[in-house]
Design an enzyme around this catalytic site. Structure first.
Site, PDB file in Angstrom:
ATOM      1  N   PRO A 268     -28.179 -13.188  -3.015  1.00 14.26           N
ATOM      2  CG  PRO A 268     -28.835 -14.688  -1.332  1.00 14.26           C
ATOM      3  CD  PRO A 268     -29.165 -13.342  -1.916  1.00 14.26           C
TER       4      PRO A 268
ATOM      5  CG  PHE B 199     -21.611 -10.650  -0.387  1.00 14.11           C
ATOM      6  CD1 PHE B 199     -21.065 -11.668   0.375  1.00 14.11           C
ATOM      7  CD2 PHE B 199     -21.883 -10.905  -1.727  1.00 14.11           C
ATOM      8  CE1 PHE B 199     -20.802 -12.918  -0.176  1.00 14.11           C
ATOM      9  CE2 PHE B 199     -21.622 -12.138  -2.291  1.00 14.11           C
ATOM     10  CZ  PHE B 199     -21.081 -13.150  -1.519  1.00 14.11           C
TER      11      PHE B 199
ATOM     12  N   GLY C  49     -19.662   5.841  -5.078  1.00 15.01           N
ATOM     13  CA  GLY C  49     -19.116   4.732  -4.304  1.00 15.01           C
ATOM     14  C   GLY C  49     -17.859   4.159  -4.924  1.00 15.01           C
TER      15      GLY C  49
ATOM     16  CD  GLU D 276     -19.307   0.316  -3.534  1.00 14.82           C
ATOM     17  OE1 GLU D 276     -20.405  -0.080  -3.929  1.00 14.82           O
ATOM     18  OE2 GLU D 276     -19.165   1.083  -2.566  1.00 14.82           O
TER      19      GLU D 276
END
Length: 394
Positions: free
Chosen positions: A131, A159, A250, A377
């Site tokens: 957070p 998330f 990623g 990412e």
């Protein structure tokens, strides 16, 4: 352990992409709008993808992976995204998790987890963001306190794609409490493998998002989660290096997903402007429309070249250690392709007029799905920081 890339012929690569295209067209595309509307996570479709090798695209063959190259992988992710951008993006994250365990895990860790992930009989999640720690990833506060042969993890991750669905979570936590934001916070971070059934592990509510509705996003909450020291991935204090190394791949994965979603939208726009007549002629006859389509196609081709170059650079690496030049290339590809992808999809919506705003046409879904690619990412602003520092020798 880095997988050995098989020496594929052009025909073999084409056959692989044909199989992926069939999967995307038959298993993903027909259901994409329904899954989006219902926020449905298609577990069974993903498992069928696992049977094709999509759960371990660039994972070693000795633990059930396909052993393909990064260059092959970006072509696969682009193809998948033409079926459903949100699910393609989830598969890309899942592959990143499997790669981390395959590359940095012990033999026992690889044997336990990678075959499960490669087959997509189980799913994986990557837990770095918190957070209060997003772009400043080194500022994480999740703690891992040594207690005999165990570590006790406490903190909240934010998330997290696949939160509540994954079988294993790679959790970044601080094992050295003397480090933190402003004090060399990247040091003292360790990666842990946390099984889904660990006591003390729980999940927040399902987040209601702008896009990516077909993949669940939740907080991952660790309340004195006890894991054995053997669950450390890659060595104590190596977590931040592992996290950043994984993000190189990623980033080009998510860039490839942007290419696929945007290409799908462009193809639909080309078809639409031939069919739509205004003022007595098709839209395709109007110079402004022709110029718009030309720019869209050019942006996508340029983005694709950057992504392929970055993938080739990752393939050419001789070690799993971070490489500033390669990291910068991946950042360039991610920044350019995700910006271009969103712009092209948004322009495709504009060319459709009011119809582009309707759910049944699928364009607005792609626009919503691609928007987050500019954030996750590493935000595209952080990509600029990475590129700029590399240029300046920082």
């Amino acid at each position: 352990m880095t997988p050995v890339t098989p020496d594929l012929t052009a025909e073999e690569r084409a056959a692989i992409l044909d199989a992926v295209r069939d999967f995307a067209e038959n298993e993903l595309a027909p259901h994409a709008l329904e899954w989006d509307a219902q926020s449905f996570f298609p577990r069974e479709a993903l498992r069928r993808g696992g049977e094709l090798g999509l759960g371990g695209i660039y994972i070693s063959e000795d633990v059930g992976g396909s052993g393909l190259s990064r260059s092959d992988a970006v072509a696969i992710f682009e193809q998948l995204a033409q079926g459903d951008t949100a699910i393609a993006a989830y598969i890309s994250i899942h592959n990143m998790v499997a790669w981390m365990i395959d590359t940095y895990g012990t033999d026992a860790q690889r044997t336990r987890w990678v075959p499960l992930l490669a087959s997509m009989s189980g799913f994986g999640s990557y837990c770095l963001t918190e957070p209060g720690a997003g772009s400043d990833a080194a500022a994480i506060t999740t703690s891992a306190i040594r207690d005999g042969d165990d570590f006790v993890l406490t903190g909240v991750k934010q998330f997290i794609s696949g939160g509540g669905e994954a079988s294993v979570y790679i959790v970044m936590a601080r094992t050295d409490p003397s480090t933190g934001s402003g004090t060399g916070g990247a040091r003292g971070i360790t990666a842990f493998l946390v099984p889904a059934d660990n006591p003390g592990l729980s999940f927040g509510k399902l987040e209601h998002k702008m896009g990516w509705n077909a993949q669940p996003t939740r907080q991952v909450i660790l309340d004195e989660v006890r894991v054995p020291a053997e669950n450390v991935l890659g060595g104590e204090g190596e977590g931040f290096k592992i996290a950043m190394s994984a993000l190189d791949g990623g980033r080009i994965n998510i860039a490839a997903c942007s290419l696929g979603g945007a290409q799908w939208a462009l193809d639909r726009a080309v078809q639409y402007v031939h069919e739509r007549f205004t003022f007595g002629e098709p839209l395709a006859e109007k110079q402004a429309v022709v110029f718009a389509l030309a720019d869209m196609a050019t942006e996508l081709r340029a983005a694709r070249a950057l992504v392929r170059d970055a993938a080739a650079a990752l393939d050419a690496k001789t070690s799993d250690a971070p490489d500033g030049d390669v990291t910068a290339q991946c950042a360039m590809a991610k920044r350019f392709a995700t910006d271009a992808g969103f712009s092209v999809a948004n322009q495709a919506l504009q060319l459709h007029g009011g119809y582009g705003y309707l759910h049944e046409y699928g364009i607005e879904k792609v626009v919503r799905d691609l928007r987050v690619h500019q954030i996750l990412e590493g935000t595209n602003e952080i990509m600029r920081v990475i590129i700029g520092r590399q240029l300046l020798g920082g």
